[in-house]
Design a protein around this motif. Structure first.
Motif, short mmCIF file in Angstrom:
data_model
loop_
_atom_site.label_atom_id
_atom_site.label_comp_id
_atom_site.label_asym_id
_atom_site.label_seq_id
_atom_site.Cartn_x
_atom_site.Cartn_y
_atom_site.Cartn_z
N UNK A 462 0.85 -1.19 0.00
CA UNK A 462 0.00 0.00 0.00
C UNK A 462 0.89 1.24 0.00
N UNK A 463 0.51 2.20 -0.79
CA UNK A 463 1.30 3.43 -0.90
C UNK A 463 0.84 4.42 0.16
N UNK A 464 1.74 4.74 1.07
CA UNK A 464 1.43 5.65 2.16
C UNK A 464 2.49 6.74 2.25
N UNK A 465 2.18 7.78 3.00
CA UNK A 465 3.17 8.84 3.11
C UNK A 465 2.78 9.94 4.06
N UNK A 466 3.60 10.98 4.04
CA UNK A 466 3.42 12.16 4.90
C UNK A 466 3.43 13.40 4.03
N UNK A 467 2.49 14.31 4.30
CA UNK A 467 2.43 15.58 3.59
C UNK A 467 2.75 16.70 4.58
N UNK A 499 -10.26 12.18 -4.63
CA UNK A 499 -11.02 10.95 -4.41
C UNK A 499 -10.10 9.76 -4.15
N UNK A 500 -8.80 9.93 -4.39
CA UNK A 500 -7.86 8.80 -4.29
C UNK A 500 -6.99 8.87 -3.04
N UNK A 501 -7.25 9.87 -2.18
CA UNK A 501 -6.41 10.07 -1.01
C UNK A 501 -7.24 9.96 0.26
N UNK A 502 -6.72 9.22 1.24
CA UNK A 502 -7.31 9.20 2.57
C UNK A 502 -6.34 9.89 3.52
N UNK A 503 -6.89 10.76 4.38
CA UNK A 503 -6.06 11.58 5.26
C UNK A 503 -6.32 11.22 6.72
N UNK A 504 -5.27 11.14 7.51
CA UNK A 504 -5.41 10.88 8.94
C UNK A 504 -4.21 11.48 9.68
N UNK A 505 -4.34 11.56 11.01
CA UNK A 505 -3.29 12.12 11.88
C UNK A 505 -2.91 13.55 11.50
N UNK A 506 -3.92 14.38 11.25
CA UNK A 506 -3.65 15.78 10.88
C UNK A 506 -3.14 16.55 12.08
N UNK A 507 -2.10 17.35 11.86
CA UNK A 507 -1.55 18.21 12.91
C UNK A 507 -1.30 19.61 12.36
N UNK A 508 -1.69 20.61 13.13
CA UNK A 508 -1.34 21.98 12.79
C UNK A 508 -0.04 22.32 13.50
N UNK A 509 0.97 22.72 12.76
CA UNK A 509 2.28 22.99 13.35
C UNK A 509 2.58 24.49 13.47
N UNK A 510 1.57 25.32 13.22
CA UNK A 510 1.67 26.76 13.45
C UNK A 510 0.50 27.15 14.33
N UNK A 524 -2.95 7.90 2.68
CA UNK A 524 -2.89 6.62 1.98
C UNK A 524 -3.40 6.85 0.58
N UNK A 525 -2.61 6.42 -0.40
CA UNK A 525 -2.88 6.69 -1.81
C UNK A 525 -3.45 5.43 -2.45
N UNK A 526 -4.67 5.54 -2.99
CA UNK A 526 -5.29 4.41 -3.69
C UNK A 526 -4.93 4.49 -5.17
N UNK A 527 -3.83 3.87 -5.53
CA UNK A 527 -3.30 3.99 -6.87
C UNK A 527 -3.96 3.01 -7.85
N UNK A 528 -3.80 3.33 -9.14
CA UNK A 528 -4.31 2.45 -10.20
C UNK A 528 -3.28 1.35 -10.45
N UNK A 529 -3.68 0.09 -10.22
CA UNK A 529 -2.75 -1.03 -10.29
C UNK A 529 -3.24 -2.04 -11.31
N UNK A 540 -0.40 14.58 -5.23
CA UNK A 540 -1.37 14.39 -4.14
C UNK A 540 -2.20 15.65 -3.97
N UNK A 541 -1.57 16.81 -4.15
CA UNK A 541 -2.22 18.11 -4.08
C UNK A 541 -2.07 18.80 -5.43
N UNK A 542 -3.16 19.41 -5.89
CA UNK A 542 -3.12 20.15 -7.15
C UNK A 542 -3.35 21.63 -6.84
N UNK A 543 -2.46 22.46 -7.33
CA UNK A 543 -2.59 23.90 -7.10
C UNK A 543 -3.75 24.50 -7.89
#
Length: 651
Positions: A462-467, A499-510, A524-529, A540-543
């Motif tokens: 599973x593709x996971x990460x930190x933003x 629609x392809x991203x699940x977000x958890x453990x959000x923290x405000x650092x300011x 967690x990224x639900x990629x096309x496999x 993951x984010x589009x400006x």
């Protein structure tokens, strides 16, 4: 056979030309006006002004200002039917009021090859009391159909000569010809201003002797002006612009001086020196700015005792922000009272910022007020004072040779920042001792957005990460105003962006007082496999999710309000289970004169894919000739974010 082919093409070509045979040279309706079906110069137009004219003059008997107006309009689609409903606004003040007379309106249709006219019945002209100052006159032309031509005319009468009739050459629909004729007696002197980027095709002036005779035998010469424009494009609003009134092509008049037949002279347009003196004694501006405030009664001792001027100014600014609430009124020349603000803890923009001004001044800090016009209110006139152009007040303070613009109406603003609504190019700094002057309203620093994304595969592939996200300037301000009032709504909107991203453990650092907005969260990224390959969009984010620039042509500037840049950095650890089958090509794009750039690159180093995407807008305002470049520029930005794929192959 060749000759036959040529004839056929000539016939087709002639038919194409004959589809548009408008007569923009007169008010009279021609058969070509009715038979024409399209307007090829603007295929999106739902209606077209073929011809319009206005003729303003002073009546020799009643000495009021009259304007004869005529309009000829083609209805091209059902969406253009609104142009057949006319509303005229008549101003009332005391015993004097504007009037309209001689309304004549006709609809022309082509039915079974014959021109059929339908006239407006006088009983279908309605009057309506709009408010204490305005009466409306309304009528709708009869028998409106797609393809019809409508004409209407009337005489507009006003006793208010201080504001000579302005003329709008441009509107929401295109025009083939627009003409305005004026006859101005020599004893009325006006400032004349042409607004908008369109050029006059006719601009003539001459003197007519004895055009106006008075009851006592006196007479006046008149200045006869003729102004016209041809092929005027429709004005279509789009993102990133200030008030429509800044750019709509028109001619305006402001009474400067009136010379009476008895030799009296009245000056209406004043110098800035005169206006400064009037503002100094004005009960809503000058007298409020001169109100003394008792620091001991209002400020905590910690602020009063602060020795550092910048720290003291910031503390006073924060004190006003936190203790006084803006009532969302932009009043600066009415109901301004520092005393009432202190008592009620709520007031209009001038009351709040004048209190800030007075507290800073009483504390020995150099400060001056600035009058401005907000973005949706239009630019204030520079060539001569028009006080009614202004609708907002902020303050400027100078500390240790550094200048700061301040507005205490918004709790989320940082010291030295002003609201986006105030970024309207320039304002008038009031200095009752040395004289007022124009100052530029420029943000203290660039606004920026930075996203740092780290992705990797877990043991279950599973593709996971930190933003990590950091925003400054107006981007930070917008995020603060979205986050702090309702955190749950903010988080819901954050997750709904993809629609392809699940977000958890959000923290405000300011925090709310930080000059930036920073956050981090896990995803967690639900990629096309597929069986062989994994197709990954790395954004993951589009400006920008769509191109905001959609017009064929834009005749007014692109005004972002501030300079900004965007940076997206992604690091993808593919481990030992994948190899990069395909990576996107690097891209570098620059706007003309190095006024902006896009840089996109992807590098594979060992088992890591590193991607960098940077957008830099080096100007806050771009002239209209930059529009096609910006349109393509934004199109490429959207395309990169939407269609970029990294293809990974299982090992």
């Amino acid at each position: 056979m060749k000759n036959i082919t040529i004839i056929i093409f000539l016939i087709i070509g002639l038919r194409g030309v004959s589809q548009e045979n408008y007569n923009p040279e007169s008010f009279n309706v021609s058969r070509g006006d009715i038979e024409s079906k399209t307007f090829q110069k603007d295929s999106t137009a739902n209606a077209l002004v073929i011809y319009e004219e206005g003729n303003s003059y002073v009546d020799k008997h009643d000495y009021d200002l009259r304007t004869d107006e005529k309009y000829k309009i083609k209805i091209l689609s059902t969406e253009g039917f609104d142009n057949a409903s006319i509303t005229l606004y008549l101003y009332n003040s005391g015993r004097r009021s504007e009037k309209v007379k001689d309304i004549v309106a006709t609809t022309y249709n082509l039915i079974n090859g014959e021109v059929v006219k339908t006239h407006l019945d006088e009983k279908n002209i309605f009057r309506e009391d709009y408010n204490e100052n305005y009466t409306l006159v309304k009528f709708t032309l009869p028998n409106i159909q797609v393809g019809c031509v409508i004409t209407y005319s009337y005489t507009f009468i006003t006793p208010f000569m201080f504001k000579y009739k302005e003329w709008n050459f441009q509107s929401k629909i295109p025009k083939l010809y627009s003409e305005y004729r004026t006859s101005i007696p020599g004893n009325w002197l006006y400032n004349i201003k042409l607004v908008g980027g369109q050029k006059l095709s006719t601009n003539t002036n001459e003197i007519k002797k004895n055009c106006l005779e008075m009851y006592n035998g006196a007479s006046a010469d008149c200045g006869i002006g003729v102004y016209a424009m041809t092929d005027i494009p429709a004005f279509v609003e789009e993102d990133y612009m200030t008030a429509e009134s800044n750019y709509l092509a028109r001619i305006e008049y402001e009474l400067k001086t009136f010379k009476g037949m008895d030799g009296s002279v009245s000056h209406y347009t004043k110098s800035w020196e005169t206006v400064d003196h009037e503002l100094k004694t004005d009960p809503n501006i000058g007298k409020q700015l001169g109100k003394s405030v008792d620091l001991d009664d209002l400020l905590p001792e910690s602020i009063i005792d602060e020795k550092d001027a910048l720290k003291k100014a910031k503390s006073i600014y924060q004190f006003v922000q936190e203790n006084y609430t803006w009532n969302n009124e932009n009043k600066i020349f009415k109901d301004v009272s520092v005393k009432d603000l202190i008592k009620n803890k709520s007031g209009n923009v001038a009351s709040i910022n004048i209190l800030l001004h007075n507290l800073l001044e009483e504390s020995g800090i150099e400060v001056k007020p600035i009058l401005l016009s907000t973005r949706n209110n239009g630019f204030p006139t520079k060539i001569y004072p028009v006080i009614s152009d202004f609708n907002y007040l902020i303050v400027q303070t100078t500390i240790n040779n550094n200048t700061y613009l301040l507005d205490a109406t918004d709790n989320y603003l940082n010291f030295g920042d002003i609201p986006f609504r105030c970024l309207n190019e320039y304002g008038r700094l009031l200095d009752f001792k040395n004289g007022s002057k124009w100052v530029d309203l420029i943000p203290a620093s660039k606004s920026s957005v930075l996203y740092n994304v780290e992705l990797s595969f877990d043991e279950n592939q599973n593709l996971k990460g930190v933003v990590k996200n950091r925003k400054t300037g107006y981007h930070a301000l917008n995020s603060k105003k979205a986050y702090f009032p309702n955190i749950n709504t903010y988080l819901d909107n954050l997750e709904n962006k993809s629609a392809f991203i699940e977000i958890y453990n959000h923290q405000l650092t300011s925090n709310i007082e930080s000059d930036h907005f920073s956050e981090l969260y896990d995803i967690e990224y639900n990629q096309e496999d597929t069986a062989e390959n994994l197709y990954l969009n790395p954004f993951v984010i589009k400006f920008f999710t769509e191109n905001p620039f959609k017009l064929q042509e834009r005749t007014y500037p692109i005004d972002f309000g501030y300079q900004d840049n965007y940076l997206y950095i992604m690091s993808l650890d593919i481990g030992n289970d994948y190899i990069v089958e395909e990576k996107p090509e690097d891209i570098i794009i620059a706007l003309p004169n190095n006024t902006g750039s896009v840089a996109f690159s992807t590098k594979v180093i060992g088992n890591k894919v590193n991607l960098t995407f940077k957008i830099d807008f080096k100007e806050s305002i771009y002239p209209p000739e930059f529009y096609p470049y910006l349109k393509e520029f934004m199109s490429k930005i959207v395309d990169i974010q939407k269609n970029t794929l990294i293809v990974l192959k299982r090992t």
